[in-house]
Write a protein that holds these residues in place. Sequence first.
Motif, PDB file in Angstrom:
ATOM      1  N   GLN A 192       0.804  -1.394   0.049  1.00 12.78           N
ATOM      2  CA  GLN A 192      -0.122   0.017   0.243  1.00 12.78           C
ATOM      3  C   GLN A 192       0.858   1.344  -0.044  1.00 12.78           C
ATOM      4  O   GLN A 192       0.679   2.172  -0.588  1.00 12.78           O
ATOM      5  CB  GLN A 192      -1.026   0.045   1.239  1.00 12.78           C
ATOM      6  CG  GLN A 192      -2.235  -1.110   1.232  1.00 12.78           C
ATOM      7  CD  GLN A 192      -3.049  -0.974   1.981  1.00 12.78           C
ATOM      8  OE1 GLN A 192      -3.163  -0.005   3.008  1.00 12.78           O
ATOM      9  NE2 GLN A 192      -4.011  -1.793   2.325  1.00 12.78           N
TER      10      GLN A 192
ATOM     11  N   THR B  73      -3.436   8.450   1.328  1.00 13.21           N
ATOM     12  CA  THR B  73      -2.571   8.941   0.123  1.00 13.21           C
ATOM     13  C   THR B  73      -2.895  10.287  -0.119  1.00 13.21           C
ATOM     14  O   THR B  73      -2.044  11.012  -0.115  1.00 13.21           O
ATOM     15  CB  THR B  73      -2.997   8.203  -1.351  1.00 13.21           C
ATOM     16  OG1 THR B  73      -2.775   6.760  -1.007  1.00 13.21           O
ATOM     17  CG2 THR B  73      -2.272   8.491  -2.421  1.00 13.21           C
TER      18      THR B  73
ATOM     19  N   SER C  19       0.838   4.179  -2.814  1.00 11.74           N
ATOM     20  CA  SER C  19       0.786   5.635  -2.470  1.00 11.74           C
ATOM     21  C   SER C  19       1.791   6.735  -2.731  1.00 11.74           C
ATOM     22  O   SER C  19       1.755   7.521  -3.165  1.00 11.74           O
ATOM     23  CB  SER C  19       0.542   5.784  -0.730  1.00 11.74           C
ATOM     24  OG  SER C  19      -0.583   5.223  -0.375  1.00 11.74           O
TER      25      SER C  19
ATOM     26  N   HIS D 297      -7.246   3.572   2.320  1.00 11.06           N
ATOM     27  CA  HIS D 297      -6.031   4.021   1.629  1.00 11.06           C
ATOM     28  C   HIS D 297      -6.016   5.343   0.836  1.00 11.06           C
ATOM     29  O   HIS D 297      -4.949   5.817   0.871  1.00 11.06           O
ATOM     30  CB  HIS D 297      -5.670   2.813   0.716  1.00 11.06           C
ATOM     31  CG  HIS D 297      -4.434   2.560   0.064  1.00 11.06           C
ATOM     32  ND1 HIS D 297      -3.961   1.589  -0.690  1.00 11.06           N
ATOM     33  CD2 HIS D 297      -3.465   3.459   0.116  1.00 11.06           C
ATOM     34  CE1 HIS D 297      -2.861   1.622  -1.320  1.00 11.06           C
ATOM     35  NE2 HIS D 297      -2.389   2.697  -0.549  1.00 11.06           N
TER      36      HIS D 297
ATOM     37  N   ILE E  30      -2.314   6.224   7.612  1.00  6.63           N
ATOM     38  CA  ILE E  30      -3.349   5.049   7.265  1.00  6.63           C
ATOM     39  C   ILE E  30      -3.827   4.880   8.650  1.00  6.63           C
ATOM     40  O   ILE E  30      -5.264   4.369   8.654  1.00  6.63           O
ATOM     41  CB  ILE E  30      -2.564   3.812   6.991  1.00  6.63           C
ATOM     42  CG1 ILE E  30      -3.519   2.715   6.447  1.00  6.63           C
ATOM     43  CG2 ILE E  30      -1.815   3.018   8.060  1.00  6.63           C
ATOM     44  CD1 ILE E  30      -4.054   3.244   4.913  1.00  6.63           C
TER      45      ILE E  30
ATOM     46  N   ARG F 146     -11.384  -0.662   2.799  1.00  6.87           N
ATOM     47  CA  ARG F 146      -9.688  -0.728   2.851  1.00  6.87           C
ATOM     48  C   ARG F 146      -9.288   0.300   1.715  1.00  6.87           C
ATOM     49  O   ARG F 146      -8.181   0.888   1.935  1.00  6.87           O
ATOM     50  CB  ARG F 146      -9.525  -2.057   2.569  1.00  6.87           C
ATOM     51  CG  ARG F 146      -9.284  -2.903   3.541  1.00  6.87           C
ATOM     52  CD  ARG F 146      -8.876  -4.223   3.333  1.00  6.87           C
ATOM     53  NE  ARG F 146      -7.748  -4.392   2.271  1.00  6.87           N
ATOM     54  CZ  ARG F 146      -6.547  -4.622   2.962  1.00  6.87           C
ATOM     55  NH1 ARG F 146      -6.302  -4.532   3.970  1.00  6.87           N
ATOM     56  NH2 ARG F 146      -5.644  -4.702   2.212  1.00  6.87           N
TER      57      ARG F 146
END
Length: 222
Positions: A155, A191, A159, A187, A206, A183
Amino acid sequence: MTMQKQDTDTIRAFQGLEDSHSSVRLRTAMAVGTTPDPRFIGKLIERCAIEPEFYVRDMLTWALTRHPASMTVPELLNEVRSERAQARSQALHTLSKIGDRQAWPAITRALLSDADDEVARSAWRAAVVLVPEGEEPELAAVLSTQLGRGERQTQLSLSRALVALGEVIVPTLRAAITDLDPRVRAHAIATERLLRDPDAGFEFAIEEAKRVVALGSTSREE
């Protein structure tokens, strides 16, 4: 005599790249990169596909970047279609280091969503380096389909790739923030926060994003 010496040096280099000791493989790759020779390109690429040590693979990539792009890029483009995941991943990594935008058409949607996380991460990094000017929004839209994927490291890689594209990612992230998957929403929020504050750690971003999603809002003020 000179030709015979060159052949002997090539054989030694090939043997060195296959040596059972990683330190020997590392030194050989460094030597090959220090004195580039087109005869080594195929062997370097072949070794990238099977080399188990990360730091040796990185040296193999460096050695390839020392050779003319006109010779390495076509060979690497063949590798991104390999059935071996490591071959695809390392070829993409090397293409990102070379930075030749002629390789852009090879960065397909299939690679950007590859089932292997390492391949996908390498494709994301290569894409943001190679994307032609003006095509960033389209790339952002494709990358956004991977939001929520994998563990933290995957992840974070996504990002970072999105943030590298700059403000063009904002509309895409705003759309993802309304996604049904929590999720994906978390995310996307994380980001966007990294885009606004690059110094913010991903772990903090996060975790904050998860709290926002849990509270059912998309900003701390709501």
